[in-house]
Design an enzyme around this catalytic site. Structure first.
Site, mmCIF file in Angstrom:
data_model
loop_
_atom_site.group_PDB
_atom_site.id
_atom_site.type_symbol
_atom_site.label_atom_id
_atom_site.label_comp_id
_atom_site.label_asym_id
_atom_site.label_seq_id
_atom_site.Cartn_x
_atom_site.Cartn_y
_atom_site.Cartn_z
ATOM 1 N N CYS A 77 0.840 -1.200 0.000
ATOM 2 C CA CYS A 77 0.000 0.000 0.000
ATOM 3 C C CYS A 77 0.883 1.261 0.000
ATOM 4 O O CYS A 77 1.549 1.538 -0.973
ATOM 5 C CB CYS A 77 -1.001 -0.039 1.160
ATOM 6 S SG CYS A 77 -2.306 1.167 0.968
ATOM 7 N N HIS A 171 -3.686 -4.958 0.514
ATOM 8 C CA HIS A 171 -3.151 -5.386 1.801
ATOM 9 C C HIS A 171 -3.032 -6.911 1.826
ATOM 10 O O HIS A 171 -3.981 -7.610 2.148
ATOM 11 C CB HIS A 171 -4.025 -4.873 2.946
ATOM 12 C CG HIS A 171 -3.811 -3.418 3.204
ATOM 13 N ND1 HIS A 171 -2.765 -2.947 3.962
ATOM 14 C CD2 HIS A 171 -4.465 -2.331 2.755
ATOM 15 C CE1 HIS A 171 -2.795 -1.624 3.992
ATOM 16 N NE2 HIS A 171 -3.825 -1.222 3.259
ATOM 17 N N GLU A 173 -1.504 -8.603 3.873
ATOM 18 C CA GLU A 173 -1.401 -9.120 5.239
ATOM 19 C C GLU A 173 -2.751 -9.375 5.899
ATOM 20 O O GLU A 173 -2.823 -10.025 6.929
ATOM 21 C CB GLU A 173 -0.571 -8.153 6.098
ATOM 22 C CG GLU A 173 -1.203 -6.788 6.400
ATOM 23 C CD GLU A 173 -1.028 -5.755 5.286
ATOM 24 O OE1 GLU A 173 -0.929 -6.154 4.122
ATOM 25 O OE2 GLU A 173 -1.034 -4.554 5.595
ATOM 26 N N GLY A 232 -14.674 -10.120 32.287
ATOM 27 C CA GLY A 232 -15.560 -11.171 31.777
ATOM 28 C C GLY A 232 -15.153 -11.592 30.381
ATOM 29 O O GLY A 232 -15.677 -12.554 29.847
ATOM 30 N N GLU A 535 -17.650 -1.071 15.669
ATOM 31 C CA GLU A 535 -18.580 -0.329 16.515
ATOM 32 C C GLU A 535 -19.068 0.901 15.738
ATOM 33 O O GLU A 535 -18.438 1.311 14.769
ATOM 34 C CB GLU A 535 -17.867 0.153 17.797
ATOM 35 C CG GLU A 535 -17.226 -0.956 18.618
ATOM 36 C CD GLU A 535 -18.227 -1.792 19.399
ATOM 37 O OE1 GLU A 535 -19.406 -1.378 19.493
ATOM 38 O OE2 GLU A 535 -17.834 -2.861 19.897
HETATM 39 P P1 XMP Z 1 -13.655 -0.835 15.722
HETATM 40 O O1 XMP Z 1 -14.964 -0.200 16.059
HETATM 41 O O2 XMP Z 1 -12.486 0.043 15.990
HETATM 42 O O3 XMP Z 1 -13.541 -2.092 16.694
HETATM 43 O O4 XMP Z 1 -13.645 -1.386 14.316
HETATM 44 C C1 XMP Z 1 -12.588 -3.114 16.588
HETATM 45 C C2 XMP Z 1 -12.686 -3.954 17.840
HETATM 46 O O5 XMP Z 1 -12.305 -3.178 18.980
HETATM 47 C C3 XMP Z 1 -13.360 -3.111 19.928
HETATM 48 N N1 XMP Z 1 -13.354 -1.760 20.505
HETATM 49 C C4 XMP Z 1 -12.907 -1.474 21.741
HETATM 50 N N2 XMP Z 1 -12.426 -2.276 22.711
HETATM 51 N N3 XMP Z 1 -12.151 -0.401 24.107
HETATM 52 C C5 XMP Z 1 -12.080 -1.733 23.905
HETATM 53 O O6 XMP Z 1 -11.668 -2.445 24.816
HETATM 54 C C6 XMP Z 1 -12.624 0.474 23.173
HETATM 55 O O7 XMP Z 1 -12.672 1.680 23.400
HETATM 56 C C7 XMP Z 1 -13.025 -0.110 21.941
HETATM 57 N N4 XMP Z 1 -13.550 0.427 20.792
HETATM 58 C C8 XMP Z 1 -13.729 -0.618 19.937
HETATM 59 C C9 XMP Z 1 -14.601 -3.431 19.156
HETATM 60 O O8 XMP Z 1 -15.624 -3.925 20.002
HETATM 61 C C10 XMP Z 1 -14.103 -4.431 18.149
HETATM 62 O O9 XMP Z 1 -14.008 -5.713 18.717
#
Ligand code: XMP
Length: 537
Positions: A77, A171, A173, A232, A535
């Site tokens: 990239c 990409h 990888e 958890g 998210e």
């Molecule tokens: P995104 O939204 O960045 O999420 O594509 C990728 C993975 O990371 C998790 N995620 C978090 N985990 N604190 C965490 O411990 C955070 O602030 C946070 N934001 C996103 C998300 O659930 C997904 O598994």
């Protein structure tokens, strides 16, 4: 061994993973590394991607000595663009930015070009690749040939006519480039001639457990006590169980209920860790405190910050309470076991986090501040203990199984530290949390009932801050909308939405609208990452 020069891409550490998978030692260093300062001699160099554009002021630059070092170079990239830029080619923003799947047409150059043709050895015509770029090579540098193109990127893969210098726009990888592994393997084994003879000390989980327990006992000594937060999730549970095996009740696990956990989560974690696995666990209900701080806050980063900071305070107070209690115990029972002060903090850091924290960080590289429970505790005056820091997620799962952690937990989808607060799009209130929890429980319940849980990497409900008109029981309603998110991914760096059987979606939708008061519509999110993230906040 391979040197990976990191220009700050979110995927850089996956290059490391791919090399490790083929049993070749590699080291990732920031792109600013000068070749003259290197105290080992790599057999090949891979240049990573980057959030920058090569023509930006202040864009990270590779040490040009890389190209005269006498070993093969592969650019991925931005790495490709950096090669083109350094060799008299041109890079421009593309008319069609490419995010997601693309079809790469492999071009074989034939006799006289054996070296160039080695990169795609065994791949004959087309292959599916994963793209994520807004720039592309617009003028091929002199002395380079095209070895692959896509409908919109005419220079999607290039090779120097006589030197072992290669660049690919896609990409290779990421797991969404299904044959990317083969491309990296060709480069590392056939072009760089590395030997596949390196294995991680911890490859075998049972010897890992034995060695790690011995190591923990040695560093904690006879009295040392350790505290650690649990959530958890798989990582903190595995780390906690390992600590318990090593030092018993001298390890104190703390679960902070921040008010934005899943429905009944605190109870379930208590049952699993404390009752079933015997870990010394304290559950602190701090939900009022967190929810009061979150009142009226909509900005996602602000939510993360508040949860992170409040967490530190609650956790520190809890640590102080545990120490005070131990001292009191000693007063009333002077002959009892001397346990000493808490000296250590357990963190469930995994290998990708370790690499990420040493890698190059450009100013625009932060997409979200991923606040992990553990990552926030650096300010505490405790020494860190990180038993999982050499492991990838699948290796942690294997460990968990050996340690007797129940299968449904070991295979659990990840849950973010800031919890439902980043899945409730407007301000977080108790009512909104309840709605999100109820809908989430139904969604996961139906996924499990349909036997689909293990095929999905992460699934959850997002509560939208919009209302829509509906009709229920002959009455007009004006209620909220939820969206379902379910993705498949191996590493969460790229992800694709999950294709549900329609009848499962129908059941989920009908149950949510019937059972969750305040919701009258259910939608399904069909965005991949990129351009979306997993998210919504
Ligand atoms: P995104 O939204 O960045 O999420 O594509 C990728 C993975 O990371 C998790 N995620 C978090 N985990 N604190 C965490 O411990 C955070 O602030 C946070 N934001 C996103 C998300 O659930 C997904 O598994």
């Amino acid at each position: 061994s391979i040197l990976i020069l990191d220009f700050g891409s979110q995927y850089s550490h996956l290059i490391t993973r791919r090399c490790r998978e083929i049993n070749v030692y590699c080291e990732m260093l920031p792109c600013t590394q000068k070749m003259a300062d290197l105290d080992w001699k790599p057999k090949g160099i891979i240049l990573s991607g980057s959030p920058f554009s090569v023509y930006d002021d202040g864009a990270p630059r590779v040490d040009p000595a890389v190209f005269d070092y006498g070993v093969p170079v592969l650019g991925v990239c931005y790495g490709l663009q950096e090669i083109a830029w350094n060799h008299g080619g041109k890079v421009d923003p593309c008319d069609h930015r490419e995010y997601g799947f693309a079809e790469l047409q492999v071009i074989k150059l034939g006799p006289g070009h054996e070296l160039a043709d080695k990169l795609f050895a065994g791949i004959d015509r087309e292959m599916q690749v994963w793209m994520s770029h807004g720039d592309q090579v617009s003028v091929l540098p002199p002395h380079f040939n095209i070895i692959g193109k896509t409908p919109t990127a005419p220079f999607a893969a290039i090779a120097h006519e006589s030197k072992p210098i290669f660049g690919v726009q896609f990409h290779a990888e990421v797991t969404h480039s299904p044959r990317g592994k083969e491309v990296i393997k060709s480069f590392v084994l056939n072009i760089c001639q590395c030997k596949a003879n390196w294995t991680m000390a911890c490859r075998s989980p049972d010897t890992f457990i034995e060695k790690e327990i011995a190591r923990i006992r040695q560093i904690c000594g006879e009295k040392g006590r350790v505290i650690g937060a649990v959530s958890g999730g798989v990582d903190s549970s595995v780390a906690a169980k390992l600590m318990h095996e090593a030092i018993g009740d001298r390890f104190h696990a703390v679960l902070v209920d921040n008010g934005v956990l899943r429905e009944n989560e605190a109870k379930q974690v208590h049952k699993m860790l404390s009752e079933d696995l015997g870990v010394n666990l304290t559950v602190v209900d701090a939900s009022d405190r967190f929810l009061a701080k979150l009142e009226g806050v909509e900005d996602p980063e602000q939510k993360r910050k508040i949860i992170g900071n409040t967490f530190i305070h609650v956790f520190e107070e809890e640590a102080a309470k545990i120490e005070a209690m131990a001292e009191k115990e000693l007063e009333t029972n002077p002959g009892g076991e001397v346990k000493g002060k808490i000296e250590w903090l357990l963190q469930g850091t995994l290998y990708p986090d370790v690499i990420e924290s040493i890698s190059f960080k450009g100013p625009s590289a932060t997409i979200k501040t991923h606040h992990n429970v553990g990552g926030l505790l650096k300010d505490m005056k405790l020494k860190l203990i990180e038993p999982l820091r050499e492991l990838f997620k699948d290796e942690v799962r294997a460990l968990g199984r050996l340690l007797g952690i129940p299968a449904h937990l070991v295979g659990r989808h990840p849950f973010p530290g800031p919890g439902l607060a980043i899945r409730i799009l407007g301000p977080v209130t108790r009512d909104q949390v309840k709605i999100a929890q109820k809908a989430d429980t139904i969604f996961i319940d139906e996924i499990r009932k349909a036997g689909l849980y293990d095929q999905i990497s992460q699934a959850f409900v997002v509560l939208l801050p919009v209302k829509a008109v509906g009709v229920q029981g002959d009455k007009r309603t004006y209620d909220q909308v939820v969206t379902l998110r379910a993705v498949q991914t191996e590493d969460f760096m790229t992800a694709d939405w999950y294709v549900f059987p329609p009848e499962v979606l129908r059941r989920i939708s009908s149950r949510i609208t019937n059972e969750v008061a305040g919701v009258n519509r259910v939608t399904y999110d069909i965005s991949s990452k990129p351009p979306g993230t997993v998210e919504w906040l």
